[in-house]
Design a protein around this motif. Structure first.
Motif, mmCIF file in Angstrom:
data_model
loop_
_atom_site.group_PDB
_atom_site.id
_atom_site.type_symbol
_atom_site.label_atom_id
_atom_site.label_comp_id
_atom_site.label_asym_id
_atom_site.label_seq_id
_atom_site.Cartn_x
_atom_site.Cartn_y
_atom_site.Cartn_z
ATOM 1 N N ALA A 55 -84.195 38.432 -6.123
ATOM 2 C CA ALA A 55 -83.562 37.655 -7.198
ATOM 3 C C ALA A 55 -83.609 38.444 -8.513
ATOM 4 C CB ALA A 55 -84.261 36.312 -7.353
ATOM 5 N N LEU A 56 -84.733 39.091 -8.775
ATOM 6 C CA LEU A 56 -84.851 39.846 -10.030
ATOM 7 C C LEU A 56 -83.973 41.090 -10.024
ATOM 8 C CD1 LEU A 56 -88.658 39.626 -10.880
ATOM 9 C CD2 LEU A 56 -86.757 38.721 -12.249
ATOM 10 N N ARG A 57 -83.902 41.727 -8.883
ATOM 11 C CA ARG A 57 -83.051 42.925 -8.807
ATOM 12 C C ARG A 57 -81.618 42.567 -9.155
ATOM 13 N NH1 ARG A 57 -82.890 44.971 -3.492
ATOM 14 N NH2 ARG A 57 -81.989 46.924 -4.219
ATOM 15 N N LEU A 60 -81.407 41.149 -13.020
ATOM 16 C CA LEU A 60 -81.602 42.147 -14.078
ATOM 17 C C LEU A 60 -80.710 43.373 -13.902
ATOM 18 C CD1 LEU A 60 -85.510 42.060 -14.357
ATOM 19 C CD2 LEU A 60 -83.869 41.009 -15.929
ATOM 20 N N GLY A 61 -80.257 43.614 -12.672
ATOM 21 C CA GLY A 61 -79.394 44.756 -12.412
ATOM 22 C C GLY A 61 -80.144 46.057 -12.166
ATOM 23 N N GLN A 177 -74.165 47.073 -22.606
ATOM 24 C CA GLN A 177 -73.925 46.634 -21.215
ATOM 25 C C GLN A 177 -74.875 47.242 -20.185
ATOM 26 O OE1 GLN A 177 -71.845 44.141 -21.290
ATOM 27 N NE2 GLN A 177 -71.213 44.705 -23.358
ATOM 28 N N THR A 178 -75.604 48.285 -20.544
ATOM 29 C CA THR A 178 -76.497 48.915 -19.558
ATOM 30 C C THR A 178 -77.853 48.219 -19.570
ATOM 31 O OG1 THR A 178 -75.420 51.017 -19.984
ATOM 32 C CG2 THR A 178 -77.542 51.111 -18.861
ATOM 33 N N ALA A 205 -92.193 46.945 -12.550
ATOM 34 C CA ALA A 205 -91.765 48.251 -13.030
ATOM 35 C C ALA A 205 -90.385 48.510 -12.464
ATOM 36 C CB ALA A 205 -92.733 49.338 -12.563
ATOM 37 N N VAL A 206 -89.511 49.105 -13.274
ATOM 38 C CA VAL A 206 -88.197 49.517 -12.787
ATOM 39 C C VAL A 206 -88.005 50.985 -13.150
ATOM 40 C CG1 VAL A 206 -87.226 47.197 -13.057
ATOM 41 C CG2 VAL A 206 -86.922 48.876 -14.883
ATOM 42 N N SER A 207 -87.183 51.660 -12.385
ATOM 43 C CA SER A 207 -86.962 53.083 -12.635
ATOM 44 C C SER A 207 -85.628 53.505 -12.053
ATOM 45 C CB SER A 207 -88.084 53.905 -11.985
ATOM 46 O OG SER A 207 -87.768 55.284 -12.037
#
Ligand SMILES: *Cc1c(COP(=O)(O)O)cnc(C)c1O
Length: 382
Positions: A55-57, A60-61, A177-178, A205-207
């Motif tokens: 859901a978060l992916r 949040l994109g 937009q990013t 964490a995102v990367s």
């Protein structure tokens, strides 16, 4: 229309806090708890974890995302995953967790000054502090204001540095937009109860790098590769099922909280913008507002009224504001006489002495927000 009150405002009969956690529908949470009960699976990548992860992916994109037990542990793990051991240039105008994560990894935080307008780490100040030991830059998108990500990226490329962002205040923020976590090597979000989106305690964490998220996934689970291989000295940074389930419920209703905060923000902006002695901290137009905080600045040039005066006077009226982020991290005993403080930090000092976070959450009623504005108008103009 009479903008200013003539008589002193009455204290609120109950305290108005800077934030209150958003609580989703209890019955929906109970449904998820029932499913946890029937699974008898309480942690280690269960169904709730996977549901929140997906859901978060999509919300949040981000393709590459690792759920964590909190953002502080997440920053420690991210620094470890990047093998940072030397100096990390960071901002003193932040929550203590930011430099502590560096210190906890036996690396050295080095404090740069901030940009006086954005309140985020100043790229010029970063460059003045680069030494042969510098390995990384750790920026904070403070209050939801994005760091100057392009300038930081250029400095990092020029000097071969890693870039880490403390993204605790920018849940959902997009910059032109990013999604903001696309900048830098890794960004860490907090899902603490005081944040807009929360899991009571938690984070992620995102990367842009799938390999880095794989390393973070490994390090947050003791470094266990498989049943017979432990390939790194990891820690326990996992998000359990009960908290992941809470996160799923909060995410389903986060739009409600966002709309309600937008309502509060509009009242504050309409009522407070006309007070000449007060500056409203604004999110620049190229970024979406994460609606995490509402912060005003009482410039010290204003005669007779200081931030501390306003803070104390509002406290008497049961309006509990917070001096985020005072004191500066560079003044903590652990840092102030160390290698961490190498240059004067006048802009950070001035911001820290002038900012005040006002009550800002979706539970505030219009009347309460107007009452807060009445009190501020009265105190600032009497
Ligand atoms: C809340 C916050 C943290 C800490 O997050 P936890 O999830 O509580 O560990 C770190 N940095 C900033 C800027 C924060 O506001």
């Amino acid at each position: 229309t009479e903008p200013f009150m003539k008589s002193p405002p009455k204290p609120f009969p109950y305290p108005l806090y800077v934030t209150r956690p958003f609580l989703p529908d209890l019955a929906r949470y109970q449904e998820r708890l029932a499913s946890i009960w029937s699974d008898r699976w309480l942690t280690n990548k269960g169904r709730q974890h996977d549901a929140l992860h997906d859901a978060l992916r999509s919300f949040l994109g981000y393709d590459n995302l690792s759920l964590l037990n909190n953002a502080t542990q997440g920053l420690c793990i991210a620094l470890k995953a990047l093998d940072i051991q030397g100096e990390v240039i960071t901002t003193p105008f932040t929550f203590p967790a930011t430099p502590h994560a560096i210190s906890w990894n036996n690396a050295t935080p080095v404090f740069a000054d901030i940009d006086s307008r954005r309140l985020t780490i100043d790229p010029q100040s970063i460059e003045s502090l680069i030494s042969p030991r510098t390995e990384a830059i750790l920026g904070v998108h403070v209050y939801g204001i994005p760091c100057d990500v392009e300038a930081i990226d250029q400095i990092a490329k020029r000097h071969g540095l890693k870039v880490i962002y403390d993204a605790a205040h920018v849940f959902g923020t997009r910059l032109n937009q990013t999604p903001i976590g696309q900048f830098g090597d890794v960004s860490v979000f907090s899902f603490h109860a005081t944040k807009l989106f929360h899991t009571a305690e938690g984070g992620c964490a995102v990367s842009p790098s799938p390999a880095l998220i794989k390393t973070i996934d490994l390090l947050k689970n003791f470094g266990i590769e498989d049943e017979e291989n432990v390939s790194a000295p990891g820690v326990n940074g996992k998000l359990n099922e009960l908290q992941a389930a809470l996160g799923c419920c909060v995410l389903e209703e986060v739009q409600t909280e966002l709309l309600s905060r937008q309502r509060v923000l509009s009242i504050y902006q309409a009522r407070l913008a006309s007070i000449a002695e007060l500056e409203l901290v604004r999110i620049p137009g190229e970024a979406s507002n994460s609606l995490q905080y509402f912060v005003v600045r009482v410039p010290s040039r204003v005669t007779g009224i200081s931030r501390d005066y306003l803070h104390n006077a509002l406290r008497q009226l049961n309006i509990v504001t917070r001096k985020y982020f005072f004191p500066l991290c560079s003044t903590f005993p652990h840092y102030r006489n160390s290698l961490s403080v190498r240059i004067p930090l006048p802009k950070a000092e001035s911001a820290a002495s002038e900012v005040l976070a006002l009550p800002f959450h979706g539970q505030l009623t219009d009347d309460e927000v107007h009452g807060i504005c009445d009190a501020i108008s009265y105190l600032m103009t009497k």
